[in-house]
Design an enzyme around this catalytic site. Structure first.
Site, PDB file in Angstrom:
ATOM      1  N   ARG A   1      58.757  19.183  50.543  1.00 29.50           N
ATOM      2  CA  ARG A   1      58.547  20.478  51.235  1.00 29.50           C
ATOM      3  C   ARG A   1      57.479  21.100  50.312  1.00 29.50           C
ATOM      4  NH1 ARG A   1      64.605  21.807  50.799  1.00 29.50           N
ATOM      5  NH2 ARG A   1      64.962  22.073  48.592  1.00 29.50           N
TER       6      ARG A   1
ATOM      7  N   HIS B   1      53.732  25.162  43.990  1.00 29.43           N
ATOM      8  CA  HIS B   1      54.042  23.978  44.239  1.00 29.43           C
ATOM      9  C   HIS B   1      52.746  23.165  44.575  1.00 29.43           C
ATOM     10  CE1 HIS B   1      58.210  25.406  45.165  1.00 29.43           C
ATOM     11  NE2 HIS B   1      58.026  24.885  43.971  1.00 29.43           N
TER      12      HIS B   1
HETATM   13  P1  NAI Z   1      68.304  21.804  52.488  1.00 30.20           P
HETATM   14  O1  NAI Z   1      67.362  20.594  52.233  1.00 30.20           O
HETATM   15  O2  NAI Z   1      69.742  21.979  51.695  1.00 30.20           O
HETATM   16  O3  NAI Z   1      68.648  22.327  54.090  1.00 30.20           O
HETATM   17  C1  NAI Z   1      67.762  21.706  54.773  1.00 30.20           C
HETATM   18  C2  NAI Z   1      68.701  22.185  56.234  1.00 30.20           C
HETATM   19  O4  NAI Z   1      67.665  22.519  57.028  1.00 30.20           O
HETATM   20  C3  NAI Z   1      69.377  20.944  56.862  1.00 30.20           C
HETATM   21  O5  NAI Z   1      70.722  21.063  56.241  1.00 30.20           O
HETATM   22  C4  NAI Z   1      69.067  21.236  58.119  1.00 30.20           C
HETATM   23  O6  NAI Z   1      70.083  22.180  58.485  1.00 30.20           O
HETATM   24  C5  NAI Z   1      67.937  21.980  58.214  1.00 30.20           C
HETATM   25  N1  NAI Z   1      66.807  21.292  58.619  1.00 30.20           N
HETATM   26  C6  NAI Z   1      65.999  20.522  57.749  1.00 30.20           C
HETATM   27  N2  NAI Z   1      64.868  19.692  58.399  1.00 30.20           N
HETATM   28  C7  NAI Z   1      65.173  20.083  59.790  1.00 30.20           C
HETATM   29  C8  NAI Z   1      64.539  19.866  60.899  1.00 30.20           C
HETATM   30  N3  NAI Z   1      63.575  19.078  61.067  1.00 30.20           N
HETATM   31  N4  NAI Z   1      64.828  20.379  62.055  1.00 30.20           N
HETATM   32  C9  NAI Z   1      65.914  21.209  62.015  1.00 30.20           C
HETATM   33  N5  NAI Z   1      66.686  21.715  60.771  1.00 30.20           N
HETATM   34  C10 NAI Z   1      66.366  21.059  59.693  1.00 30.20           C
HETATM   35  O7  NAI Z   1      67.444  23.224  51.815  1.00 30.20           O
HETATM   36  P2  NAI Z   1      68.191  24.172  51.133  1.00 30.20           P
HETATM   37  O8  NAI Z   1      68.119  23.677  49.582  1.00 30.20           O
HETATM   38  O9  NAI Z   1      69.286  24.953  51.503  1.00 30.20           O
HETATM   39  O10 NAI Z   1      66.971  25.258  50.939  1.00 30.20           O
HETATM   40  C11 NAI Z   1      66.659  26.038  52.097  1.00 30.20           C
HETATM   41  C12 NAI Z   1      65.322  26.539  52.059  1.00 30.20           C
HETATM   42  O11 NAI Z   1      65.240  27.367  50.582  1.00 30.20           O
HETATM   43  C13 NAI Z   1      64.317  25.690  51.859  1.00 30.20           C
HETATM   44  O12 NAI Z   1      63.131  26.454  52.387  1.00 30.20           O
HETATM   45  C14 NAI Z   1      64.014  25.478  50.288  1.00 30.20           C
HETATM   46  O13 NAI Z   1      62.717  24.916  50.079  1.00 30.20           O
HETATM   47  C15 NAI Z   1      64.261  26.891  49.760  1.00 30.20           C
HETATM   48  N6  NAI Z   1      64.669  26.910  48.303  1.00 30.20           N
HETATM   49  C16 NAI Z   1      65.700  26.183  47.966  1.00 30.20           C
HETATM   50  C17 NAI Z   1      66.474  26.326  46.674  1.00 30.20           C
HETATM   51  C18 NAI Z   1      67.513  25.410  46.118  1.00 30.20           C
HETATM   52  O14 NAI Z   1      67.884  25.401  44.962  1.00 30.20           O
HETATM   53  N7  NAI Z   1      68.133  24.761  47.134  1.00 30.20           N
HETATM   54  C19 NAI Z   1      65.470  27.037  45.710  1.00 30.20           C
HETATM   55  C20 NAI Z   1      64.413  27.867  46.181  1.00 30.20           C
HETATM   56  C21 NAI Z   1      64.104  27.670  47.549  1.00 30.20           C
END
Ligand code: NAI
Length: 406
Positions: free
Chosen positions: A329, A212
């Site tokens: 991110r 990234h």
């Molecule tokens: P998302 O953005 O949908 O979920 C984020 C969650 O993290 C929020 O719902 C909340 O519960 C928590 N969060 C966010 N900011 C916060 C803060 N400041 N304080 C406390 N809690 C907080 O993320 P997603 O898509 O579920 O991804 C999870 C991880 O996986 C991330 O690190 C993302 O980069 C990684 N990822 C996601 C992919 C995807 O297709 N969704 C693909 C590859 C990696």
């Protein structure tokens, strides 16, 4: 009859929706969802239909699963958890580990997907070295899926399931092979979890930290810093040959760190750390149309089609336009929990990283941070990273020894 495994999911985003459906569908597991994000637990609980969350996936194995409990109170939901999965952005790992710490039991299986760099350093720092030595700490190098919420609390979709991903787990009281097969069952039949050598190899392999920031740096190198874009530019499919070459050079530097460490510690196994070229072939295989080089692989990988640079909408006299979102991110996670961790290890190993430095210096300018100054990892913001230096390590031997890499 043995009691069901209590699997605690931390977070409430895309990945947690998928995991709730997958794990909730297993008859021998109880899923619990813990979110400290303001209002998220209530929103999640209230949205849940009677049958739970339905998740469709690209393999045709659709799942339906319901949590037995959703809460924002650690004291209510953490005690008794057998397995804890953090599926949240890595900048929130420390916050969650601190909330969990008073209530987790030693011997728990606890980890992150994805882990980014230095997850084990952070866990040792927050949970304590003794706790970590008595538990099974695990990490997945990346999320098993590209996934998204379709309707909050109700439906989710896995757009792409990876074929195989690296996985690491510390030696704890639990049988590692059993813990690993449990985790494999929790995420489904694919991707196949491939044991990496150790946390150090997973930290250095962290693909997001190379991908990234480097792709962003290479794309914006010719941008004037102000003219908005008519459309969000394509992230992978918009890459040029320079991007491919820069990615290769940054990855070469990561491998130079491996070589330097192994010259001093020949018994330290880092064989699961690969060049990004090999990672790409392994992760995406036949989804890649042209395997000639990194550039051609980026622009012909089916899994990357249509993905754009993170942008913010701006209204201009000529209509809606887009400017880069440098708070995304790809920067806020992949620099402090990614490339900076690698840079910190490079510094301990005495390896110069001019290409990595170019990328970090450009990113830190966009982020308003300071990590690298004239090639040295000495900027005022290094303590907000998960680098070894943040946790007090100033020499390679102590770093490797204290973290049980040697
Ligand atoms: P998302 O953005 O949908 O979920 C984020 C969650 O993290 C929020 O719902 C909340 O519960 C928590 N969060 C966010 N900011 C916060 C803060 N400041 N304080 C406390 N809690 C907080 O993320 P997603 O898509 O579920 O991804 C999870 C991880 O996986 C991330 O690190 C993302 O980069 C990684 N990822 C996601 C992919 C995807 O297709 N969704 C693909 C590859 C990696």
């Amino acid at each position: 009859m043995t009691a069901n495994k209590k699997v605690l999911l931390c977070g409430g985003g895309n990945a947690i929706h998928v995991l709730t459906a997958y794990i909730g569908s297993l008859p021998d597991c109880d899923v619990l969802v813990f979110s400290s994000f303001p209002g998220e637990a209530d929103r999640f609980r209230e949205a849940l239909p009677e049958e739970g969350i339905t998740c469709t996936n690209d393999l045709g194995d659709d799942m339906i699963g319901k949590p037995v409990k959703v809460s924002d109170k650690a004291e209510e939901i953490v005690p008794g958890a057998d397995v804890i999965i953090l599926a949240i952005p890595s900048f929130a790992h420390e916050l969650y580990l601190r909330l969990l710490a008073p209530y987790v039991k030693p011997g728990v299986v606890i980890g992150a997907m994805p882990a980014e760099g230095g997850f084990d350093l952070c866990a040792r720092h927050v949970l304590g070295a003794d706790f970590v030595d008595q538990s099974n700490i695990f990490a997945l190098e990346t999320l098993p899926w590209a996934c998204r919420i379709v309707e909050y609390g109700k439906t989710a979709e896995v757009l792409g399931t990876k074929v195989e991903i690296d996985f690491v787990m510390t030696e704890g009281p639990g049988n590692n092979a059993e813990c690993m097969s449990l985790l494999q069952r929790l995420i489904g039949r694919l991707p196949e979890l491939k044991p990496a050598c150790n946390f150090l190899a997973v930290t250095l392999m962290n693909i997001n930290s190379v991908w990234h920031p480097t792709i962003s740096y290479a794309f914006y190198r010719n941008w004037d810093g102000k003219t908005p874009f008519d459309e969000p530019p394509l992230f992978y499919y918009g890459a040029d040959e320079y991007t491919g070459e820069k990615l290769a050079k940054v990855s070469d530097e990561v491998l130079a760190i491996r070589t330097a460490i192994q010259e001093k510690y020949p018994d330290l196994d880092l064989s699961s750390l690969h060049h990004v070229r090999d990672w790409m072939l392994r992760s995406y295989g036949d989804d890649i149309g042209d395997k000639t080089n990194i550039h051609t692989m980026l622009i012909t990988n089916k899994g990357y089609r249509g993905l754009t640079h993170p942008m913010m909408k701006v209204e201009t006299p000529e209509g809606t336009k887009y400017t880069p979102n440098f708070g995304y991110r790809y920067f806020s996670e992949d620099i402090p929990m990614g490339l900076c961790v690698t840079k910190g290890i490079a510094e301990l190993a005495g390896v110069p990283t001019p290409n990595m430095d170019d990328v970090i210096v450009w990113c830190q300018e966009q982020m308003g941070k300071e990590y690298v100054i004239e090639g040295k990892f000495v900027g005022k913001d290094i303590t907000s990273t998960r680098s070894p230096q943040t946790y007090g390590f100033t020499d390679l031997h102590s770093f490797l020894e204290a973290n049980r890499y040697i």
